[in-house]
Design a protein around this motif. Structure first.
Motif, PDB file in Angstrom:
ATOM      1  N   ALA A   1       0.831  -1.210   0.000  1.00 65.50           N
ATOM      2  CA  ALA A   1       0.000   0.000   0.000  1.00 65.50           C
ATOM      3  C   ALA A   1       0.861   1.254   0.000  1.00 65.50           C
ATOM      4  CB  ALA A   1      -0.933  -0.002   1.202  1.00 65.50           C
ATOM      5  N   MET A   2       1.915   1.250   0.825  1.00 63.17           N
ATOM      6  CA  MET A   2       2.798   2.414   0.910  1.00 63.17           C
ATOM      7  C   MET A   2       3.535   2.662  -0.403  1.00 63.17           C
ATOM      8  SD  MET A   2       2.618   3.916   3.895  1.00 63.17           S
ATOM      9  CE  MET A   2       4.182   4.755   4.106  1.00 63.17           C
ATOM     10  N   ALA A   3       3.844   1.598  -1.127  1.00 61.17           N
ATOM     11  CA  ALA A   3       4.595   1.728  -2.385  1.00 61.17           C
ATOM     12  C   ALA A   3       3.711   2.114  -3.568  1.00 61.17           C
ATOM     13  CB  ALA A   3       5.320   0.415  -2.684  1.00 61.17           C
ATOM     14  N   GLY A   4       2.391   2.115  -3.357  1.00 59.93           N
ATOM     15  CA  GLY A   4       1.484   2.501  -4.437  1.00 59.93           C
ATOM     16  C   GLY A   4       0.847   1.337  -5.151  1.00 59.93           C
ATOM     17  N   GLY A   5       0.979   0.131  -4.555  1.00 61.01           N
ATOM     18  CA  GLY A   5       0.323  -1.026  -5.150  1.00 61.01           C
ATOM     19  C   GLY A   5      -1.182  -0.971  -4.927  1.00 61.01           C
ATOM     20  N   THR A   6      -1.908  -1.642  -5.797  1.00 58.99           N
ATOM     21  CA  THR A   6      -3.371  -1.603  -5.716  1.00 58.99           C
ATOM     22  C   THR A   6      -3.902  -2.652  -4.743  1.00 58.99           C
ATOM     23  OG1 THR A   6      -3.378  -0.944  -8.041  1.00 58.99           O
ATOM     24  CG2 THR A   6      -5.489  -1.594  -7.086  1.00 58.99           C
ATOM     25  N   ASP A   7      -3.286  -3.821  -4.743  1.00 57.79           N
ATOM     26  CA  ASP A   7      -3.741  -4.900  -3.859  1.00 57.79           C
ATOM     27  C   ASP A   7      -2.629  -5.931  -3.752  1.00 57.79           C
ATOM     28  OD1 ASP A   7      -5.323  -6.493  -2.234  1.00 57.79           O
ATOM     29  OD2 ASP A   7      -7.068  -6.451  -3.577  1.00 57.79           O
ATOM     30  N   ILE A   8      -2.908  -7.024  -3.031  1.00 56.40           N
ATOM     31  CA  ILE A   8      -1.917  -8.078  -2.813  1.00 56.40           C
ATOM     32  C   ILE A   8      -2.590  -9.439  -2.957  1.00 56.40           C
ATOM     33  CG2 ILE A   8      -2.282  -8.041  -0.309  1.00 56.40           C
ATOM     34  CD1 ILE A   8       0.713  -8.628   0.002  1.00 56.40           C
ATOM     35  N   ILE A   9      -1.886 -10.376  -3.595  1.00 53.75           N
ATOM     36  CA  ILE A   9      -2.334 -11.766  -3.670  1.00 53.75           C
ATOM     37  C   ILE A   9      -1.201 -12.633  -3.127  1.00 53.75           C
ATOM     38  CG2 ILE A   9      -2.916 -13.704  -5.187  1.00 53.75           C
ATOM     39  CD1 ILE A   9      -4.290 -11.745  -7.059  1.00 53.75           C
ATOM     40  N   ARG A  10      -1.559 -13.529  -2.193  1.00 52.92           N
ATOM     41  CA  ARG A  10      -0.536 -14.339  -1.547  1.00 52.92           C
ATOM     42  C   ARG A  10      -0.380 -15.712  -2.223  1.00 52.92           C
ATOM     43  NH1 ARG A  10      -2.359 -11.297   3.013  1.00 52.92           N
ATOM     44  NH2 ARG A  10      -0.568 -10.316   4.064  1.00 52.92           N
ATOM     45  N   LYS A  11       0.865 -16.182  -2.156  1.00 56.44           N
ATOM     46  CA  LYS A  11       1.188 -17.532  -2.621  1.00 56.44           C
ATOM     47  C   LYS A  11       1.177 -18.477  -1.412  1.00 56.44           C
ATOM     48  CE  LYS A  11       4.364 -15.759  -6.191  1.00 56.44           C
ATOM     49  NZ  LYS A  11       5.709 -15.885  -6.787  1.00 56.44           N
ATOM     50  N   PRO A  12       0.824 -19.726  -1.605  1.00 58.41           N
ATOM     51  CA  PRO A  12       0.319 -20.341  -2.835  1.00 58.41           C
ATOM     52  C   PRO A  12      -1.073 -19.814  -3.191  1.00 58.41           C
ATOM     53  CG  PRO A  12       0.121 -21.875  -1.010  1.00 58.41           C
ATOM     54  CD  PRO A  12       0.878 -20.695  -0.477  1.00 58.41           C
ATOM     55  N   PHE A  13      -1.354 -19.789  -4.458  1.00 59.34           N
ATOM     56  CA  PHE A  13      -2.582 -19.168  -4.941  1.00 59.34           C
ATOM     57  C   PHE A  13      -3.816 -20.006  -4.619  1.00 59.34           C
ATOM     58  CE2 PHE A  13       0.591 -17.781  -8.275  1.00 59.34           C
ATOM     59  CZ  PHE A  13       0.818 -16.539  -7.701  1.00 59.34           C
ATOM     60  N   ILE A  14      -4.857 -19.312  -4.163  1.00 58.30           N
ATOM     61  CA  ILE A  14      -6.176 -19.925  -3.985  1.00 58.30           C
ATOM     62  C   ILE A  14      -7.042 -19.374  -5.117  1.00 58.30           C
ATOM     63  CG2 ILE A  14      -8.186 -20.133  -2.471  1.00 58.30           C
ATOM     64  CD1 ILE A  14      -6.268 -19.649  -0.102  1.00 58.30           C
ATOM     65  N   PRO A  15      -7.448 -20.215  -6.068  1.00 57.81           N
ATOM     66  CA  PRO A  15      -8.110 -19.737  -7.293  1.00 57.81           C
ATOM     67  C   PRO A  15      -9.242 -18.743  -7.068  1.00 57.81           C
ATOM     68  CG  PRO A  15      -7.637 -22.054  -7.505  1.00 57.81           C
ATOM     69  CD  PRO A  15      -7.269 -21.677  -6.094  1.00 57.81           C
ATOM     70  N   ILE A  16     -10.157 -19.019  -6.138  1.00 60.73           N
ATOM     71  CA  ILE A  16     -11.301 -18.134  -5.948  1.00 60.73           C
ATOM     72  C   ILE A  16     -10.859 -16.747  -5.477  1.00 60.73           C
ATOM     73  CG2 ILE A  16     -11.709 -18.902  -3.577  1.00 60.73           C
ATOM     74  CD1 ILE A  16     -14.351 -17.838  -6.184  1.00 60.73           C
ATOM     75  N   ILE A  17      -9.807 -16.698  -4.644  1.00 60.71           N
ATOM     76  CA  ILE A  17      -9.303 -15.407  -4.162  1.00 60.71           C
ATOM     77  C   ILE A  17      -8.630 -14.651  -5.298  1.00 60.71           C
ATOM     78  CG2 ILE A  17      -7.618 -14.317  -2.639  1.00 60.71           C
ATOM     79  CD1 ILE A  17      -8.230 -16.443  -0.562  1.00 60.71           C
ATOM     80  N   VAL A  18      -7.846 -15.359  -6.114  1.00 57.28           N
ATOM     81  CA  VAL A  18      -7.193 -14.711  -7.265  1.00 57.28           C
ATOM     82  C   VAL A  18      -8.243 -14.105  -8.185  1.00 57.28           C
ATOM     83  CG1 VAL A  18      -5.826 -15.095  -9.348  1.00 57.28           C
ATOM     84  CG2 VAL A  18      -5.155 -16.192  -7.195  1.00 57.28           C
ATOM     85  N   VAL A  19      -9.255 -14.889  -8.538  1.00 54.72           N
ATOM     86  CA  VAL A  19     -10.296 -14.419  -9.455  1.00 54.72           C
ATOM     87  C   VAL A  19     -11.024 -13.205  -8.867  1.00 54.72           C
ATOM     88  CG1 VAL A  19     -12.498 -14.990 -10.537  1.00 54.72           C
ATOM     89  CG2 VAL A  19     -10.608 -16.629 -10.610  1.00 54.72           C
TER      90      VAL A  19
END
Length: 341
Positions: A95-113
């Motif tokens: 957030a501080m760097a200007g990113g829009t959001d975050i997705i964590r690994k390992p990926f959970i398909p429903i969260i990614v979508v």
């Protein structure tokens, strides 16, 4: 979801392939391994969303984001950071760097979508909001321009109606308005002030609507009673124009343009700075046109006579500053063409 160009930048082949499986065919998917490849791709292609790993083989993901943000094309590009860090500190850093959001690994398909959908929907709304604001601004500007044109046309029509009452002074109001604006321009007034005094000049004699034409067009000397009726045009005019609340200066010009600098004018007997500044300018312009227009009882006065009368009235009939400007305008008009406008 609309077909959208998504670029994934991640040095892990397995993670890129996993995201491709999750997101295709919902989006137009493109993937690269390094920051350098991402920069090269960005130069040649449009990107709607960037999925960016925090750690890349050749640079830090935050460094790549800062590099892209410095380019106007990508200043507002939505960027989702990809990380294995499960702490809240990671979210804060993004957030501080200007990113829009975050997705964590390992990926959970429903969260990614869901996260990709949310970011793209917000971007769509933001983009369309800007377009709608731009469209509404254009519409407002067009309405304002149309309103201003209507106002100008209405004022010009009124001015011509006033002047039509006097067979010998057709165009008087337009000329006075033009002279007053010329004086204001010489004084260095702002364009808005010049425009104001132009309209005030156009309507300075509107009160003559309430004076009988027989008196206005009388070729012999006026009686005291008739002259009193003529003088009432300043009061009548101001009462008419006071109804225009958005332009209070109009009433001022109509009421006070026959005041004299020495206090011997009408209707209020104001003197010097008591007389509104706009009215002091119009008074000089009005006098110039009165002397340079053909009347029932005389022809146009010679320029040297007009100049002499303006100079004579300096400090008595006219504000010295504005009289001096009018004298300058006269001196610049060596061919005596100004009064023929």
């Amino acid at each position: 979801m609309m077909q959208t160009a998504v670029l994934v930048v991640d040095g892990r082949d397995g993670d890129r392939m996993r995201l491709q499986q999750i997101l295709e065919p919902r989006v137009q998917f493109n993937g690269v391994q390094t920051g350098a490849e991402a920069l090269d791709y960005a130069k040649k292609n449009d990107i709607d969303l960037l999925l960016l790993a925090v750690k890349l083989p050749d640079m830090d993901g935050f460094e790549l984001m800062r590099t892209l943000r410095r380019q106007p094309k990508f200043k507002d590009l939505p960027i989702i950071m990809l990380t294995s860090d499960q702490t809240q500190k990671a979210e804060a850093a993004v957030a501080m760097a200007g990113g829009t959001d975050i997705i964590r690994k390992p990926f959970i398909p429903i969260i990614v979508v869901k996260k990709v959908e949310q970011v793209l929907e917000m971007e769509y709304l933001h983009r369309n909001l800007k377009q709608e604001v731009h469209r509404q601004t254009q519409l407002a500007e067009e309405r304002l321009a149309a309103s201003e044109r209507l106002f100008e046309e209405t004022v010009m029509t009124l001015a011509k109606t006033i002047d039509a009452k006097d067979a010998y002074t057709r165009g008087h109001s337009q000329r006075v308005a033009a002279y007053a604006r010329q004086i204001a321009e010489k004084l260095g007034w702002l364009e808005d002030e010049q425009r104001k005094i132009y309209f005030m000049g156009l309507l300075h004699d509107i009160g003559k609507i309430g004076v009988p034409e027989a008196i206005i067009n009388k070729t012999t000397r006026l009686t005291d009673v008739e002259y009193g009726q003529i003088k009432q045009h300043t009061v009548i005019g101001s009462e008419i124009l006071e109804l225009i609340a958005e332009f209070p200066e109009l009433a001022v010009g109509a009421r006070s343009h026959h005041e004299r600098y020495d206090g011997k004018g009408y209707p209020d007997g104001f003197a010097g700075s008591q007389i509104p500044v706009y009215a002091r300018v119009i008074a000089v312009a009005d006098a110039y046109d009165a002397m340079t227009s053909r009347r029932s009882y005389r022809d146009v006065l010679p320029q040297d006579v007009v100049r002499g009368e303006i100079a004579k009235g300096r400090g008595t009939q006219f504000d010295p500053q504005f009289a001096d400007i009018m004298l300058q305008i006269i001196d610049e008009d060596s061919e005596y063409l100004l009064h023929e406008r």
